[in-house]
Design a protein around this motif. Structure first.
Motif, PDB file in Angstrom:
ATOM      1  N   UNK A  34      10.139   1.915  -1.669  1.00 22.33           N
ATOM      2  CA  UNK A  34      10.572   1.850  -0.279  1.00 22.33           C
ATOM      3  C   UNK A  34       9.428   1.420   0.628  1.00 22.33           C
ATOM      4  N   UNK A  39       4.399   3.312   3.086  1.00 21.14           N
ATOM      5  CA  UNK A  39       4.135   4.488   2.259  1.00 21.14           C
ATOM      6  C   UNK A  39       2.650   4.542   1.882  1.00 21.14           C
ATOM      7  N   UNK A  41       0.206   3.913   3.583  1.00 19.87           N
ATOM      8  CA  UNK A  41      -0.625   4.488   4.646  1.00 19.87           C
ATOM      9  C   UNK A  41      -0.668   5.999   4.559  1.00 19.87           C
ATOM     10  N   UNK A  42       0.315   6.611   3.936  1.00 22.77           N
ATOM     11  CA  UNK A  42       0.242   8.058   3.763  1.00 22.77           C
ATOM     12  C   UNK A  42      -0.164   8.428   2.335  1.00 22.77           C
ATOM     13  N   UNK A  46       6.921   5.866  -3.771  1.00 24.43           N
ATOM     14  CA  UNK A  46       7.997   6.601  -4.430  1.00 24.43           C
ATOM     15  C   UNK A  46       8.890   5.647  -5.208  1.00 24.43           C
ATOM     16  N   UNK A  74      -5.356  14.522   0.856  1.00 24.73           N
ATOM     17  CA  UNK A  74      -3.903  14.710   0.851  1.00 24.73           C
ATOM     18  C   UNK A  74      -3.358  15.087  -0.522  1.00 24.73           C
TER      19      UNK A  74
END
Lengths: 182, 264
Positions: A34, A39, A41-42, A46, A74
Motif C-alpha cells: 500500500x 509507509x 516514512x513510518x 505491509x 520504532x
C-alpha cells in the motif's frame, strides 16, 4: 459462530540489516503493498500471503520493518503481537553479507526481548549471487540449532527460490499451533 | 415514554460515515464495514493506521493520534483495551457526533467480545458477527440516535426537536401528552417573545430560555430555524448551567448535520 470455516490472520515481522533484500523478497511474492512511499516514512511496509488450509482461510500479514539505524527507535513497537518472524540475511560475499550474518544473533535477541519465544525463520537471501556448491553455511546452521528456529531457507527474489516454501512452512506451523487451541 | 412524531426523512449514519475499522495493536483488522478502495486489503489499511499511531507515540511520548484530517474527509480513532476503533467520515461531521458513534460501537464490541479478546490467537472469525452489527448500525437514523443518547445522558424526561421553517417536528421522545402542536408552537412563541424582550435591553438574539417551574425544568434553545425543548424532572438534582450548555451543544451539532444534509 455459524460458519464452519475459520479465518486466521497472523502478523509476521520481517527484519534484518538494511540492504539484504527484505522488501524485494516479500513484495515479489505477496500482494497488497500500500502506497510504498508513504509507509516507508513510518518505517514499515505491509503485505500479505494467503492460503486455504482444510477450508480455513489463513493469511500471513507481513510487517516488513526497515532495517536501517534511523528506524531503530520504532522497531520494538512495530514487533507488537507478532505471531512469528522472518530474519533475513544476505549470502553475498562482501561486507554487507558478512555483517548481516554476524547480526543474526542481534536481530534474534531484539525480537526475543520484545516478543518472547515466537517461531523464527531465517531467509539466507541472494542465493543467486553465489556459487551454492562452495557455500559454507556452518555459521547459520549452528545458529538455527542453538536458537531453536523453524529453519533456514536459501532464497532469491530474482529466481524465486525458497520463498513460497518458507511461507507455506510458516503458515502451516502457525495454523496447526493455533487451530489446536480452539 | 412513548415516541411522538419522528423525522420525516431519516438520514442514516452511512450518509455521514464512509467506513468503520476495528483493529488490534498488531494492526490486524478484526472487522470493518463501509466504502473501501478497490483492491485494498483491510489489514493493509489497519496496519498503516497502527504504524502512524506508534510513530505518533514515539514523536510525542504519552500522546496518542486521535485523528487524521484530509481534504474533505477525516479519520477519528478511539482506543479501548488494546483495540482501536476508527471511523472515516466527511470533515464537516461534528466531533461530538463522531465521539457518539465511536462510543456506541466500542461499547457494543467490548460488551460482546471483551472476554474473548485475550484468547483469539489470530482467529478473526470470532468477530464475523460484528460486521452484521456494523452494517445495521450504519442504517440507523443518526439524529434520532444522537437525541436519544443526549436525553439519556442529561437525565431528561423528554426531548422535542422542531423545524420552524417547515413547521415540522423532527424528533420527539416525550410522553405523548407533551408533544402537541400547541405546546410546541408556544415554545416557539416564547422564544420570539423573549427575543423582543432581549432587544429591549439590547441583549440581541436569544439562545436559550430555562424555566424553573414547580414540577420540572423546561429548557428551550433555538438556533436559526431549529429549536429544541428539553424537559427535566424537578426531582433530579441537575445543575442549571449543565442543562443549558448540553442542550445548546446538541442543538449546534444537529444544526451542522442538517446543513450537511442540505448540501448533499
Amino acid at each position: 459462530m455459524n460458519d464452519t470455516h475459520l479465518k486466521f490472520v497472523f502478523k509476521i515481522t520481517v527484519i534484518g540489516d538494511g540492504g539484504v533484500g527484505k522488501t524485494s523478497l516479500i513484495k515479489k511474492y505477496t500482494e497488497g503493498t500500500f502506497e510504498e512511499d508513504y509507509i516507508s516514512t513510518v518505517g514499515a511496509q505491509f503485505s500479505f500471503y494467503d492460503e486455504k488450509i482444510n477450508g480455513d482461510e489463513c493469511k500471513l500479514y507481513f510487517w516488513d520493518i526497515a532495517g536501517q539505524k534511523e528506524f531503530e527507535f520504532l522497531r520494538s513497537d512495530f514487533y507488537e503481537e507478532s505471531k512469528a518472524a522472518i530474519i533475513v540475511c544476505s549470502l553475498e560475499e562482501n561486507n554487507l553479507g558478512k555483517e548481516s550474518l554476524n547480526h543474526l544473533v542481534d536481530w534474534y535477541e531484539d525480537l526475543n526481548n520484545n516478543c518472547g519465544d515466537i517461531p523464527v525463520v531465517i531467509f539466507a537471501n541472494k542465493v543467486d549471487l553465489i556459487d551454492e556448491e562452495n557455500l559454507d553455511e556452518g555459521y547459520v546452521q549452528s545458529f538455527i540449532k542453538e536458537k531453536n528456529t523453524i529453519g533456514v531457507y536459501r532464497t532469491s527474489a530474482k529466481t524465486g527460490q525458497g520463498v513460497t516454501d518458507a511461507f507455506r512452512k510458516i503458515i502451516r506451523e502457525l495454523y496447526e499451533k493455533y487451530k489446536s487451541n480452539i | 415514554m412513548e415516541k411522538g412524531e419522528i423525522l420525516e426523512e431519516k438520514k442514516v449514519i452511512e450518509n455521514y460515515v464512509e467506513s468503520i475499522y476495528v483493529y488490534d495493536n498488531a494492526g490486524v483488522c478484526l472487522t470493518s464495514c463501509g466504502i473501501k478502495p478497490e483492491n485494498l486489503d483491510e489489514h493493509i489499511v489497519s496496519g498503516f493506521f497502527t504504524a502512524i499511531k506508534k510513530f505518533g507515540q514515539k514523536l510525542i511520548p504519552g500522546t496518542v493520534v486521535k485523528s487524521l484530517i484530509m481534504s474533505g474527509h477525516k479519520l477519528f480513532y478511539n482506543n479501548f483495551e488494546n483495540i482501536t476503533f476508527c471511523i472515516q467520515c466527511y470533515d464537516d461531521l461534528p466531533n461530538q457526533v463522531i465521539d457518539y458513534i465511536l462510543n456506541r460501537i466500542s461499547n457494543q464490541f467490548l460488551e460482546i467480545y471483551q472476554e474473548r479478546l485475550p484468547i483469539r490467537d489470530g482467529n478473526i472469525s470470532i468477530f464475523s458477527d460484528f460486521s452484521t452489527y456494523l452494517s445495521q448500525f450504519m442504517e440507523q437514523p443518526l439524529i434520532e440516535g444522537l437525541l436519544e443518547d443526549f436525553g439519556y445522558k442529561v437525565l431528561s424526561e423528554g426531548v422535542i426537536l422542531f423545524d420552524e421553517i417547515r413547521e415540522k417536528i423532527l424528533f420527539a421522545k416525550v410522553p405523548e401528552e407533551y408533544s402537541s402542536r400547541k405546546q410546541i408552537a408556544m415554545s416557539g412563541m416564547l422564544i420570539n417573545f423573549a427575543k423582543k424582550l432581549s432587544n429591549e435591553y439590547q441583549g440581541g438574539d436569544v439562545n436559550s430560555i430555562l424555566i424553573s417551574s414547580e414540577n420540572r425544568w423546561i429548557c428551550i434553545s433555538k438556533r436559526e430555524y431549529i429549536y429544541i425543548i428539553v424537559l427535566f424532572p424537578k426531582t433530579k438534582n441537575i445543575e442549571l448551567n449543565i442543562i443549558v450548555e448540553k442542550t445548546e451543544e446538541i442543538l449546534d451539532n444537529i444544526l451542522k448535520m442538517l446543513k450537511i444534509e442540505l448540501i448533499k
